[in-house]
Design a protein around this motif. Sequence first.
Motif, PDB file in Angstrom:
ATOM      1  N   TRP B   7       6.878   2.698  -1.928  1.00 35.24           N
ATOM      2  CA  TRP B   7       8.188   2.416  -1.875  1.00 35.24           C
ATOM      3  C   TRP B   7       9.079   3.657  -2.830  1.00 35.24           C
ATOM      4  N   GLU B   9      12.903   5.147  -3.982  1.00 37.78           N
ATOM      5  CA  GLU B   9      14.567   4.805  -3.966  1.00 37.78           C
ATOM      6  C   GLU B   9      14.973   5.716  -2.841  1.00 37.78           C
ATOM      7  N   HIS B  28       8.042   9.274  -0.637  1.00 32.78           N
ATOM      8  CA  HIS B  28       7.035   8.538   0.187  1.00 32.78           C
ATOM      9  C   HIS B  28       6.659   8.762   1.192  1.00 32.78           C
ATOM     10  N   ALA B  46       8.693   1.974   2.446  1.00 36.70           N
ATOM     11  CA  ALA B  46      10.157   1.309   2.267  1.00 36.70           C
ATOM     12  C   ALA B  46      10.801   2.223   1.193  1.00 36.70           C
ATOM     13  N   CYS B  47      12.052   1.925   1.478  1.00 35.83           N
ATOM     14  CA  CYS B  47      13.255   2.468   0.803  1.00 35.83           C
ATOM     15  C   CYS B  47      14.231   1.453   0.138  1.00 35.83           C
ATOM     16  N   GLY B  54      13.869  -3.255   0.872  1.00 36.08           N
ATOM     17  CA  GLY B  54      12.370  -2.866   1.284  1.00 36.08           C
ATOM     18  C   GLY B  54      11.312  -3.836   0.942  1.00 36.08           C
ATOM     19  N   LEU B  55      11.749  -4.768  -0.021  1.00 34.30           N
ATOM     20  CA  LEU B  55      10.765  -5.525  -0.519  1.00 34.30           C
ATOM     21  C   LEU B  55      10.996  -7.105  -0.260  1.00 34.30           C
ATOM     22  N   LEU B  66       1.065  -1.616  -3.952  1.00 31.79           N
ATOM     23  CA  LEU B  66       2.462  -1.163  -3.901  1.00 31.79           C
ATOM     24  C   LEU B  66       2.382  -0.079  -4.786  1.00 31.79           C
ATOM     25  N   TRP B  68       5.079   2.880  -6.270  1.00 29.94           N
ATOM     26  CA  TRP B  68       6.745   2.951  -6.588  1.00 29.94           C
ATOM     27  C   TRP B  68       7.158   4.221  -7.158  1.00 29.94           C
TER      28      TRP B  68
END
Lengths: 237, 237, 237, 237
Positions: B7, B9, B28, B46-47, B54-55, B66, B68
């Motif tokens: 993930w 941002e 990512h 995921a973003c 994304g979560l 995960l 981050w």
Amino acid sequence: MINVLIWNEFRHEKCQPEVAALYPQGIHSAIGGYLMQDEELIVRLACLDDPEQGLSEEALENTDVLIWWGHMAHGEVTDETASRVCRRINAGMGFIGLHSAHHSKVFRQLCGTSCNLKWRHGDRERLWTVIPSHPIAQGVPEHFELAKEEMYGEPFDIPTPDEVVFIGWFSGGEVFRSGVTYRRGAGKIFYFQPGHEEYPTFKDKNVIRIIRNAVHWAKPAENAAQIECTNPAPLEV
Amino acid sequence: MINVLIWNEFRHEKCQPEVAALYPQGIHSAIGGYLMQDEELIVRLACLDDPEQGLSEEALENTDVLIWWGHMAHGEVTDETASRVCRRINAGMGFIGLHSAHHSKVFRQLCGTSCNLKWRHGDRERLWTVIPSHPIAQGVPEHFELAKEEMYGEPFDIPTPDEVVFIGWFSGGEVFRSGVTYRRGAGKIFYFQPGHEEYPTFKDKNVIRIIRNAVHWAKPAENAAQIECTNPAPLEV
Amino acid sequence: MINVLIWNEFRHEKCQPEVAALYPQGIHSAIGGYLMQDEELIVRLACLDDPEQGLSEEALENTDVLIWWGHMAHGEVTDETASRVCRRINAGMGFIGLHSAHHSKVFRQLCGTSCNLKWRHGDRERLWTVIPSHPIAQGVPEHFELAKEEMYGEPFDIPTPDEVVFIGWFSGGEVFRSGVTYRRGAGKIFYFQPGHEEYPTFKDKNVIRIIRNAVHWAKPAENAAQIECTNPAPLEV
Amino acid sequence: MINVLIWNEFRHEKCQPEVAALYPQGIHSAIGGYLMQDEELIVRLACLDDPEQGLSEEALENTDVLIWWGHMAHGEVTDETASRVCRRINAGMGFIGLHSAHHSKVFRQLCGTSCNLKWRHGDRERLWTVIPSHPIAQGVPEHFELAKEEMYGEPFDIPTPDEVVFIGWFSGGEVFRSGVTYRRGAGKIFYFQPGHEEYPTFKDKNVIRIIRNAVHWAKPAENAAQIECTNPAPLEV
């Protein structure tokens, strides 16, 4: 009142003129001179060449906190002396190991590891306070510098510390867990890395402050006693 | 097989050309490209701007570990999202927080502290392996360097780590507990300090090796489940 | 002098006659009555139904150690209040969580876990001192009994404690880490399991001794302050 | 494949008929019989009365994980043997100490404490899993019982464990940290309390499962090696 015994192998000062110039009456006397200014401390000095290596059963019994500096003569400390000190620590005496005390029989016996590390003379060290609220860090700035200090570097082969209070930065590129605490039995232990004999480390006010704080922190608890084996009856139901 | 969700941002890459030049498809994707070469890993990306940030519950349910990365948009992650992630970690999902993830809602919620620290752009970092035998340090040299990295410095306001695996040295004079582990519920957590968006940190083979090791280390146990409250009958006597 | 604030949600005492019979002026007053006999403590009382839930910024600012009892009304403590308390703990205020405080917003926020556990009313508990030399165990016997106490049982979903000072044995067959410590920021935290509202636990001399010891242990350090983020210049070389 | 060496002093089985009846070929053979069913393990057996006390340099060099049972003959293990084992552990060999191994020279040397405790024959024990997600607890229920076991009770004089995986409850009223882990050098250590020679503990499927899990958990890392002292040149700037 806290009874402090400052033990020094006291050899470098006798055979290396540059060390004698720095600490003419020995590292122990230098530290002692500062600690004696604390009215809550009763300070005594002892050396490897004293009778019973300065660490008789009686001397230890009358000690609340033992400060230890040793280096070239680790091997001369007898196994018997080392075991006596370790037993007394387990029974509640505080222990402050300075610099090359990392390789003393006492500290290794408390750790159960080799306590090996990297080393190099003549670096500059910057010490960082990792737990500013720790009793040993009271009155100590967030960081302070020692213009000359022996580099001690990671990996430092010690058990997981209970607390890492200081981390050292060295100009040559290394880092070190420079102030760590352990509990062994009823005894509180603080290992502190600075203090090479060729540098005026024990004249640094922050170093002295840390040692003094550690003495107060390591003093035995009222309940301090070696835990014994017993064979009790079961609980009445 | 381990299901890994990376993930990011994914904002700096869109608004800062120099970051986009380094990581054209995002940090990512860069990390994912390396991890996909590990045949035991199933990697998804995921973003923040994805649906449900994304979560989603479903996405998390299908995630074993995960990873981050977040920085400028910590505040846009909703409290609901952060709590969902923390619950899933407590139920066994591994969590690897990279660099500025130290100030993410998720990591702060896991720590219960401010996670504040010192910082400065443009230092050189040398990372030291403090526990060479740790699973996360396998294949990693005793030390390695990042020619450009953001300095993060002590005091770092975190709880006592379960383990300190790496300590960072910075050319500007600071040190940092750069790789630390925690357990929260059934979840294993690794925080790793390097990874400023303006530097090619995520192309460094040691950094990638550490992240990959951490993924394997953090995968959920067979027994992984949130501990529940129960009200059992007493033991039959 | 240590400023102690004893906070109680103070609801059971108002709606359950058997609790009112035991603690007619509330659990907080009962504890306070004992602590006031310690001349180093300045004791104040506060309740959930007080203005600002008894925990205004000003009240917290003037508190060195906060003792917390809550149970049926955890949900009424606002998120704002809980966060204010946690910030103050991180800035150095000591925190003693009693019994069902394990599920308070404050303690869960400090832990980052569910703090779930097993429970059952009406067991007998025997508490064992695991670290007899710990400041919180001074004057406390090796073990003592509470004829009636609520069983709290493992697994207790908390982070690895810094120290486990007491472990509880229950007649129904369970065990519990009944006295555990943490550091969060500059704040020292002690969680202590006994203290169900229907039993006279807070009249037990060992329980009171432990709480009093914990107050002294948890008082803020001189250096206590929230660690801040700063952006320092590099070291001059 | 993991090379497991199961070491037993093998004396009770020779001089106490009731122990011989339970473990006719020794406790080591009984454990070995179970572990041999795990195809990833290569199991060998050794005893105190073997040449070089069954623990020659070569035997240790070929061992990944050493399981230790000893009791009445702790004093016959030579200091040399104990030190050889401890060095090998520090160099990466896993160590699983069973029951009265708490008082073995090896375990005491690793701990630096007396390892004293309370004891009483003939209690019932209920073991609780404190960290259900721990590798050593995989497949182990939340609690299980041993109808007959020797009580070992707190205070147990050991250093702060890295992890407390199991806590024991005894019918006579005691508690014990029954499963604890440590790291010493590159070696992983698990101490597990059950296993008195007069009871069929080593036929219990949960006990065997725990020992087997511990073997897998304790196997040496790829990077496992004794940390050495070195004197490196400073970093090039």
